[in-house]
Scaffold this motif. Structure first.
Motif, PDB file in Angstrom:
ATOM      1  N   VAL A 116      51.253 -30.750 -15.641  1.00  0.00           N
ATOM      2  CA  VAL A 116      50.496 -31.808 -16.297  1.00  0.00           C
ATOM      3  C   VAL A 116      49.023 -31.423 -16.240  1.00  0.00           C
ATOM      4  CG1 VAL A 116      49.907 -34.263 -16.256  1.00  0.00           C
ATOM      5  CG2 VAL A 116      52.196 -33.519 -15.570  1.00  0.00           C
ATOM      6  N   LYS A 117      48.364 -31.446 -17.404  1.00  0.00           N
ATOM      7  CA  LYS A 117      46.934 -31.159 -17.432  1.00  0.00           C
ATOM      8  C   LYS A 117      46.199 -32.406 -16.960  1.00  0.00           C
ATOM      9  CE  LYS A 117      43.249 -29.404 -20.356  1.00  0.00           C
ATOM     10  NZ  LYS A 117      42.862 -29.006 -21.702  1.00  0.00           N
ATOM     11  N   VAL A 118      45.442 -32.249 -15.869  1.00  0.00           N
ATOM     12  CA  VAL A 118      44.728 -33.371 -15.267  1.00  0.00           C
ATOM     13  C   VAL A 118      43.306 -32.938 -14.917  1.00  0.00           C
ATOM     14  CG1 VAL A 118      46.834 -34.441 -14.327  1.00  0.00           C
ATOM     15  CG2 VAL A 118      45.556 -32.793 -12.949  1.00  0.00           C
ATOM     16  N   ASP A 119      42.500 -33.909 -14.532  1.00  0.00           N
ATOM     17  CA  ASP A 119      41.169 -33.588 -14.023  1.00  0.00           C
ATOM     18  C   ASP A 119      41.325 -32.800 -12.721  1.00  0.00           C
ATOM     19  OD1 ASP A 119      39.852 -34.918 -16.085  1.00  0.00           O
ATOM     20  OD2 ASP A 119      39.778 -36.813 -14.983  1.00  0.00           O
ATOM     21  N   PRO A 120      40.435 -31.857 -12.467  1.00  0.00           N
ATOM     22  CA  PRO A 120      40.545 -31.079 -11.228  1.00  0.00           C
ATOM     23  C   PRO A 120      40.374 -31.993 -10.013  1.00  0.00           C
ATOM     24  CG  PRO A 120      38.484 -30.598 -12.349  1.00  0.00           C
ATOM     25  CD  PRO A 120      39.275 -31.466 -13.263  1.00  0.00           C
ATOM     26  N   PRO A 121      41.133 -31.734  -8.969  1.00  0.00           N
ATOM     27  CA  PRO A 121      41.035 -32.571  -7.767  1.00  0.00           C
ATOM     28  C   PRO A 121      39.750 -32.292  -6.991  1.00  0.00           C
ATOM     29  CG  PRO A 121      42.536 -30.767  -7.381  1.00  0.00           C
ATOM     30  CD  PRO A 121      42.150 -30.693  -8.828  1.00  0.00           C
TER      31      PRO A 121
END
Length: 129
Positions: free
Chosen positions: A7-12
């Motif tokens: 899943v493409k998400v904001d970087p942690p």
């Protein structure tokens, strides 16, 4: 065969904090994202243990440039995180050119402590032709 969904998400925050430690040349708590006995295969480098990773990255950065890491993409696959970005490398010597190589990194998370990186495999470059 292994199937994994990403899943493409904001970087942690742990990833951003890690890159910031390198960019700011502070070498502190940002490295806590690694398990104590983490491994790193970065280009031709092979480093074993969080402190060896920290120490060798410091030695590399201290060869005469400042880095700035920009996250382009971050994909979360659970046990595997994939990061792509660009690092701007500005030499201390102003007569040398600034380079912006592409980076691709794979972070394999620890199976016991899922918040820690067990293994980091990455590549940067080329930095020149």
């Amino acid at each position: 065969m292994t199937t994994m969904t990403f899943v493409k998400v904001d970087p942690p925050e742990w990833l951003l904090t890690f890159w910031k430690e390198i960019d700011d040349k502070t070498w502190g708590k940002g490295f806590d994202c690694f398990a104590e006995d983490a491994t790193c295969r970065l280009g031709v480098a092979e480093w074993n243990g969080r402190e060896a990773i920290r120490d060798n990255l410091r030695k590399f950065i201290d060869t005469g440039f400042t880095a700035h890491h920009d996250v382009t993409e971050y994909w979360d696959g659970g046990d595997l995180k994939v990061f792509r970005g660009i690092v701007t490398m500005t030499p201390d010597d102003p007569s040398k050119p600034v380079v912006r190589p592409v980076m691709t990194h794979f972070f394999y998370m620890d199976r016991v402590d899922r918040l820690k990186v067990r293994s980091w495999v990455g590549s940067v470059g080329p930095v020149a032709f």
